[in-house]
Scaffold this active site. Structure first.
Site, PDB file in Angstrom:
ATOM      1  CD  GLN A 193      -0.767   1.617   3.037  1.00 55.59           C
ATOM      2  OE1 GLN A 193       0.370   1.175   3.281  1.00 55.59           O
ATOM      3  NE2 GLN A 193      -1.390   2.457   3.836  1.00 55.59           N
ATOM      4  CB  CYS A 233       3.496   2.637  10.434  1.00 53.79           C
ATOM      5  SG  CYS A 233       4.316   4.226  10.384  1.00 53.79           S
ATOM      6  CE  LYS A 272       9.504  -4.843   4.023  1.00 55.65           C
ATOM      7  NZ  LYS A 272       9.023  -3.935   5.075  1.00 55.65           N
TER       8      LYS A 272
END
Lengths: 398, 92
Positions: free
Chosen positions: A192, A308, A206
């Site tokens: 997102q 987050c 990543k």
């Protein structure tokens, strides 16, 4: 009758003083000569030029001179190949209000014949000149700045919300070496906002995923994947190989560790943090401006500092803040503009407001103050125990 | 009345507002009035002794209150008091 080329040259000679190479060479060699503006075409410039000269092809003279000359009284020496185009260019500058302009007699050819020193510029390849053409056009960047970026090394802590856009834009900008530090793997819930990753790379480290994206965007960029967490044991080695560090960490122990390691290695630290609709950004230049701990002496307890993952974040906020970091990193690497050093920028996406706060060096800062005992500590323990045993764990002053 | 800007982590404690008006002539009085209006804020930013936690930065307009007169810094109508705890989020 319209004036001929020779008439124009003759008229220029009436108003523009000509300087012999041998008269100005000692000043140029001593580094206290006039601003030398070379108005030849790029192909000529690439063959060599006077040391320290600035290249502005004559066709761009009017539009670009302001960006390099500064005040109109500055002493300028215009040079070209044989000393004629420079006369005409000098007339243009005079017409623009520059009052102290002369022309190099005999141009670069005579300079070279007299065996004065010549600089042969390192130049962009034709492919690089094409790829980075919009940078090269900016006076503050130019070919020289682009070459500097290509030689630069940026370390990104985290290839997540902030690291994704920052890495993407730094790679697009041609920052030659990008280090991606992340021990995490791509999860579907990252997509997102973590735009450097893709659906088909879910499950991949990543850093590895970031390298694939960067390779597709700009194969020239060297990507170093560091698939581990930053710790006390590896942080100094990591930072010492880079010119700037971009902090996109997701926890306080890593942020305080980076802040201290950046001071120890004298690496500029570009900071951002995000939550929901709000982002913070700043730049910490070691011992020149405040450090992270001057700004935030202690981290808040966990319930006042949710991640987050716990509290959520607007995906596009990451793009804004990560790109502010990329912008600041490029400015730091090029040494241009005013960075956020000494300022904290707060972006409120919901109100669409930017607020700026002053951040000053704390004379009692336990990390960068004159009495600081700067060494790497157990930041996990310190962050868990601030307010209770901070002093003994991290050398915090009261 | 002074405008107090509320950081995201404290907004729930003030009913979701981004700013709150509070009365007082100093930073300490304004924050005290804020905590009277919204006791849940006090629980987060004040020590049991009623002092501000060290992790709470307070800015008056754009200046760090620690570099002014801290909680004694005078404020009035038109001033903005901003509560600023550090945020950690970035990566995940």
């Amino acid at each position: 009758m319209s004036p001929t080329y020779q008439d124009l040259i003759a008229r220029a000679r009436e108003v523009i003083p000509e300087v012999e190479p041998s008269d100005v060479a000692p000043r140029v060699e001593a580094g206290d000569g006039p601003l030398i503006v070379d108005v030849r075409e790029t192909g000529e410039w690439d063959q060599g030029h006077l040391p320290g000269a600035v290249h502005i092809p004559r066709g761009f003279l009017e539009s670009r001179i302001g960006g390099v000359a500064g005040d109109t009284g500055r002493e300028m020496l215009v040079s070209c190949a044989g000393g004629q185009r420079s006369l005409l260019a000098a007339v243009t500058l005079r017409d623009m209000g520059y009052t102290n302009v002369s022309s190099l007699a005999g141009g670069f050819a005579r300079w070279k014949q007299n065996d004065h020193p010549v600089e042969v510029p390192r130049i962009l390849t034709p492919a690089q000149r094409s790829r980075y053409s919009r940078h090269v056009l900016i006076p503050e960047v130019g070919e020289e700045g682009q070459l500097k970026l290509l030689d630069s090394k940026a370390l990104l802590i985290g290839a997540g919300g902030l690291g994704s856009p920052a890495a993407y834009y730094l790679a697009a900008a041609g920052v030659g070496t990008i280090g991606l530090v992340d021990d995490d793997v791509v999860d579907e819930s990252n997509l997102q906002r973590q735009i450097i990753h893709t659906t088909d790379r879910v499950g991949m480290n990543k850093g590895e995923s970031g390298r694939e994206a960067i390779r597709a965007l700009n194969p020239e960029v060297q990507v170093n994947v560091h698939p581990f967490r930053v710790t006390r044991d590896n942080v100094l080695d990591l930072l010492s190989g880079y010119d700037v560090v971009v902090d996109g960490a997701d926890n306080f122990p890593t942020r305080y560790l980076l802040a201290d390691a950046a001071l120890m290695t004298k690496t500029p630290l570009v900071h951002a943090s995000i939550l929901r609709f709000e982002g913070h950004a700043s730049v910490f230049v070691p011992y020149d401006g405040p450090c992270y701990r001057c700004l935030f002496p202690e981290p808040p307890p966990p319930d006042l500092a949710p991640s987050c993952g716990e509290a959520g974040v607007l995906g596009v906020l990451c793009g804004v803040m990560g790109n502010i970091q990329a912008t600041e990193a490029i400015k730091v690497l090029l040494g241009i503009g005013d960075t956020l050093s000494g300022r904290l920028l707060i972006y409120d996406a919901l109100g669409m407001t930017f607020t700026e706060l002053k951040v000053r060096r704390d004379p009692d800062c336990p990390s960068c103050g004159p009495a600081a005992d700067l060494r790497l500590r157990d930041y996990e323990a310190w962050c868990a125990g601030v307010g209770t045993h901070a002093s003994e764990v991290a050398g915090a002053t009261a | 009345m002074t405008i107090v800007k509320i950081p995201p982590v404290l907004r729930q404690a003030v009913g979701g507002e981004r700013t709150v008006q509070a009365a007082g002539t100093t930073v300490g009085e304004v924050l005290g009035n804020l905590c009277d209006q919204h006791p849940a804020v006090g629980a987060q930013i004040l020590t049991p002794e009623g002092d501000l936690h060290k992790y709470v930065n307070v800015y008056v307009n754009d200046e760090d209150a620690r570099l002014l007169q801290w909680t004694d810094t005078p404020v009035g109508t038109g001033d903005t008091v901003l509560i600023l705890p550090a945020m950690a989020g970035g990566s995940r």
